[in-house]
Design a protein around this motif. Structure first.
Motif, PDB file in Angstrom:
ATOM      1  N   GLU A  30     -18.253  40.805  -8.590  1.00 18.60           N
ATOM      2  CA  GLU A  30     -17.932  41.493  -8.987  1.00 18.60           C
ATOM      3  C   GLU A  30     -19.391  42.929  -8.716  1.00 18.60           C
ATOM      4  OE1 GLU A  30     -14.474  41.692 -11.148  1.00 18.60           O
ATOM      5  OE2 GLU A  30     -15.031  42.707 -13.360  1.00 18.60           O
ATOM      6  N   ILE A  31     -18.797  44.012  -8.801  1.00 16.63           N
ATOM      7  CA  ILE A  31     -19.646  45.112  -9.262  1.00 16.63           C
ATOM      8  C   ILE A  31     -18.606  46.571  -9.460  1.00 16.63           C
ATOM      9  CG2 ILE A  31     -21.315  47.604  -8.616  1.00 16.63           C
ATOM     10  CD1 ILE A  31     -22.576  45.249  -6.644  1.00 16.63           C
ATOM     11  N   THR A  32     -19.216  47.513 -10.281  1.00 18.18           N
ATOM     12  CA  THR A  32     -18.077  48.312 -11.115  1.00 18.18           C
ATOM     13  C   THR A  32     -18.898  49.256 -11.398  1.00 18.18           C
ATOM     14  OG1 THR A  32     -16.668  46.492 -12.472  1.00 18.18           O
ATOM     15  CG2 THR A  32     -16.747  49.259 -13.120  1.00 18.18           C
ATOM     16  N   ILE A  33     -18.278  50.776 -10.837  1.00  9.44           N
ATOM     17  CA  ILE A  33     -18.854  51.864 -10.903  1.00  9.44           C
ATOM     18  C   ILE A  33     -18.265  52.854 -11.232  1.00  9.44           C
ATOM     19  CG2 ILE A  33     -20.201  53.599  -8.925  1.00  9.44           C
ATOM     20  CD1 ILE A  33     -20.612  51.957  -6.690  1.00  9.44           C
ATOM     21  N   GLU A  34     -18.993  53.071 -12.413  1.00  2.00           N
ATOM     22  CA  GLU A  34     -18.317  53.935 -13.827  1.00  2.00           C
ATOM     23  C   GLU A  34     -19.057  55.972 -13.446  1.00  2.00           C
ATOM     24  OE1 GLU A  34     -17.013  52.057 -16.910  1.00  2.00           O
ATOM     25  OE2 GLU A  34     -18.379  51.329 -17.048  1.00  2.00           O
ATOM     26  N   LEU A  35     -18.268  57.000 -12.834  1.00  2.67           N
ATOM     27  CA  LEU A  35     -18.802  57.764 -12.993  1.00  2.67           C
ATOM     28  C   LEU A  35     -18.204  58.633 -13.721  1.00  2.67           C
ATOM     29  CD1 LEU A  35     -18.690  58.322  -8.829  1.00  2.67           C
ATOM     30  CD2 LEU A  35     -20.419  57.841 -10.086  1.00  2.67           C
ATOM     31  N   ALA A  36     -18.558  60.001 -14.674  1.00  4.07           N
ATOM     32  CA  ALA A  36     -18.126  60.700 -15.599  1.00  4.07           C
ATOM     33  C   ALA A  36     -18.687  62.213 -15.218  1.00  4.07           C
ATOM     34  CB  ALA A  36     -18.358  60.288 -16.972  1.00  4.07           C
ATOM     35  N   ILE A  37     -18.225  62.941 -15.702  1.00  3.81           N
ATOM     36  CA  ILE A  37     -18.609  64.914 -16.123  1.00  3.81           C
ATOM     37  C   ILE A  37     -19.337  65.090 -17.370  1.00  3.81           C
ATOM     38  CG2 ILE A  37     -18.727  66.935 -15.620  1.00  3.81           C
ATOM     39  CD1 ILE A  37     -17.979  66.151 -12.753  1.00  3.81           C
ATOM     40  N   LEU A  38     -20.482  64.344 -18.239  1.00  4.08           N
ATOM     41  CA  LEU A  38     -20.303  65.050 -19.390  1.00  4.08           C
ATOM     42  C   LEU A  38     -20.860  66.201 -19.168  1.00  4.08           C
ATOM     43  CD1 LEU A  38     -21.314  61.404 -19.819  1.00  4.08           C
ATOM     44  CD2 LEU A  38     -19.267  62.390 -19.911  1.00  4.08           C
ATOM     45  N   GLN A  39     -20.287  67.113 -20.725  1.00  6.14           N
ATOM     46  CA  GLN A  39     -20.338  68.383 -20.886  1.00  6.14           C
ATOM     47  C   GLN A  39     -22.354  67.783 -22.433  1.00  6.14           C
ATOM     48  OE1 GLN A  39     -19.912  71.073 -19.776  1.00  6.14           O
ATOM     49  NE2 GLN A  39     -21.099  72.510 -20.366  1.00  6.14           N
ATOM     50  N   ASP A  40     -23.347  67.738 -22.093  1.00  2.00           N
ATOM     51  CA  ASP A  40     -24.304  68.219 -22.330  1.00  2.00           C
ATOM     52  C   ASP A  40     -25.543  68.831 -22.645  1.00  2.00           C
ATOM     53  OD1 ASP A  40     -26.007  66.698 -23.737  1.00  2.00           O
ATOM     54  OD2 ASP A  40     -26.987  64.955 -22.152  1.00  2.00           O
TER      55      ASP A  40
END
Length: 576
Positions: free
Chosen positions: A496-506
């Motif tokens: 299996e493959i897991t893709i995580e996307l997140a928009i962060l303030q940096d």
């Protein structure tokens, strides 16, 4: 009675005398015909609505509706179909017979009926009826064929426009003209920009013209647009198209093509020409600065190992125009068989005002032909290699793309794909569609697409399918690599493959963080990273990682190499 000699028709006997109907029916049946009987005009019309006869034997004088009225009404109801009517009459008045023949009748026979003569008349009409039926069937079939051709042409034209993606030909650095010799053109023009904003242009010319030639050039569009979007070089695109053409088209079909790369960031023009008339590079005064003749065979002729993808390049140091055309333009002949030729082409370009070169050439061709048709498809492309124009385009794109501040942090999603999903789900477009909802720009969309494609491909190919990318280094390695990939993906039962996307303030700007994790044992990511010190000096197996590293602020693998995390700034970044 004589034995039947005919193939059989449907005869209708219309007479108010039952005995006469019986005699005529038996006579006609002895000739091998099917017989319908009617005792009146009204009954005849009712029967004809259910089954249209081939010939009608009609009594002229009947109670109610007479034979002439019945014949006239019958002819009206059957429309364009020809149904001959033979009147049977005891009248010997010439005026009555003339009226009968002029108002629906085709022949007549006096009573008492002379059966040998009736047989001869029926036989004569049968030949005419059978001939009429064949002609009518052929006319109907021809009409259906014409309708199919028109519909096929309409669909083919629609598909050509969609597949060619003509909207991308509106690039301000391009101007073009295509004139097909028939309904569809065997010349194809395609243009698109890479993620690095490099303009790619392709002019392809299939063997022949019309629908067959148009179908021949279709295989080149998908590799061109797909590989351009991913940032492959024109040399790699030419090689892939050559392979595709050899796979799909018959061996006697090939495609002449020229591929051009215009990179105004590095001021570099690159050309691959296989079978297209020589390209002319002109300065602002219309003088020829450089020629790019055909140095390669057309696409689809050479096998992979013999194919030469070497390109020619030129440093752009002043505003220039690249003139590309198919052989149909320079070989277009007037009524004296004189070709249009290069001198007329260059003269028209030189005399044209800025931006009006294509129209000037088109009018010059029209004047040269003087009403004569051109027997091959004509294509012309003018590519403007102008730094000032490129800067205006880039500024407009930055202004259009700059939505800084509209992307909010705190957004997160994760997608896990098992064996079945990995086989059938088109993952990257799905993720891009999701990201579109948070209003990433067109440029960001293109770059994120490349990043996701590379990271996902690495996870699937190396982590799950255990493919060795060094296989691509061999001459036939690319084909072997993807064949092995397809086989292993089809047989996949675990992983299996897991893709995580997140928009962060940096650091006061939004950042898209992408994490891709696979259940495999990882791969030698350290070796790949050591190869990517510069994007231009990587081997085929390391180019994708180099591109990701170039686009992202951070690129980090875990120790095993089965998890990678990248940070992609979403705030507008000016191009270097």
């Amino acid at each position: 009675m004589d034995t039947p000699q005919t193939q059989g028709m449907i005869l209708m006997v219309v007479d108010d005398d039952r005995m006469i109907r019986m005699l005529l029916r038996r006579f006609a049946e002895s000739l091998g015909h099917q017989v319908l009987e009617a005792g009146s005009g009204d009954e005849a019309l009712q029967i004809a609505e259910q089954q249209t006869p081939d010939i009608v034997l009609m009594d002229m004088v009947m109670p109610g509706m007479d034979g002439i009225t019945t014949a006239r009404e019958l002819k009206t109801r059957v429309g364009e179909r020809w149904v001959p009517v033979i009147f049977l009459t005891a009248l010997d008045n010439d005026a009555d017979l003339v009226a009968a023949l002029s108002q629906g009748g085709d022949d007549y026979l006096t009573k008492p009926v002379n059966f040998p003569i009736l047989r001869a008349k029926i036989s004569a009409f049968e030949r005419s009826v059978m001939l009429y039926k064949r002609v009518r069937e052929q006319a109907i079939e021809l009409s259906r064929y014409q309708d199919r051709v028109i519909e096929e042409q309409r669909v083919a034209q629609h598909l050509m426009e969609r597949i060619v993606n003509s909207a991308k030909l509106d690039d301000p650095m391009l101007d073009s003209w295509i004139s097909p010799a028939e309904f569809l053109s065997g010349d194809l023009l395609a243009a698109a920009r890479t993620p690095g904003d490099v303009l790619y242009v392709m002019l392809a010319d299939g063997v022949g013209h019309g629908l067959t030639a148009a179908l021949n050039v279709l295989p080149v569009t998908q590799p061109f647009y797909t590989m351009t979007e991913k940032g492959f070089s024109i040399a790699e695109i030419a090689r892939e198209i050559n392979s595709k053409v050899r796979q799909i088209l018959p061996r006697d079909r090939f495609i002449s093509a020229a591929l051009v790369s215009v990179d105004m960031l590095t001021n570099r023009l690159e050309v691959w020409n296989g079978g297209i008339p020589k390209l002319h590079l002109l300065n602002a005064q219309g003088e020829v600065v450089l020629l790019f003749p055909s140095r390669h065979l057309p696409l689809g002729i050479l096998p992979e190992m013999q194919f030469d993808s070497k390109t020619e390049s030129f440093a752009l140091q002043e505003p220039l125009r690249l003139v590309m055309c198919s052989d149909g333009l320079v070989e277009a002949e007037d009524h004296d068989k004189a070709p249009f030729g290069y001198p007329r082409l260059l003269q028209a370009v030189q005399q044209a005002p800025q931006g009006g070169e294509v129209e000037q050439v088109r009018q010059s061709v029209v004047d040269h032909l003087a009403g004569e048709p051109h027997h091959d498809d004509i294509s012309l492309v003018i590519v403007r290699c102008d730094q000032e124009l490129a800067d205006r385009i880039s500024a407009g794109q930055r202004e259009h793309d700059d939505v800084s501040g509209s992307v909010q942090s705190g957004w997160r999603m994760a997608l896990t794909l098992g064996p079945e999903e990995l086989k059938y789900v088109n993952t990257v477009p799905l993720l891009i569609h999701v990201l579109d909802q948070v209003r990433i720009t067109r440029r960001q969309r293109s770059e994120v697409f490349l990043i996701l494609t590379e990271l996902f491909a690495n996870a699937l190919d190396h982590g799950i399918l255990l493919l060795d990318s060094s296989l691509k280094e061999s001459p036939d390695g690319m084909d072997e690599y993807f064949m092995l990939r397809s086989e292993r993906l089809t047989a996949l039962t675990q992983g299996e493959i897991t893709i995580e996307l997140a928009i962060l303030q940096d650091e006061a700007e939004p950042v898209l963080q992408i994490m891709v994790t696979d259940s495999g044992r990882g791969f030698d990511h350290q070796g790949k990273l050591q190869q990517t010190n510069t994007l231009h000096a990587v081997r085929p197996s390391g180019k994708g990682i180099a591109l990701v590293r170039n686009l992202c602020r951070d690129l980090n693998y875990n120790t095993a190499g089965n998890r990678v995390t990248v940070s992609y700034p979403l705030k507008h970044r000016p191009r270097l």
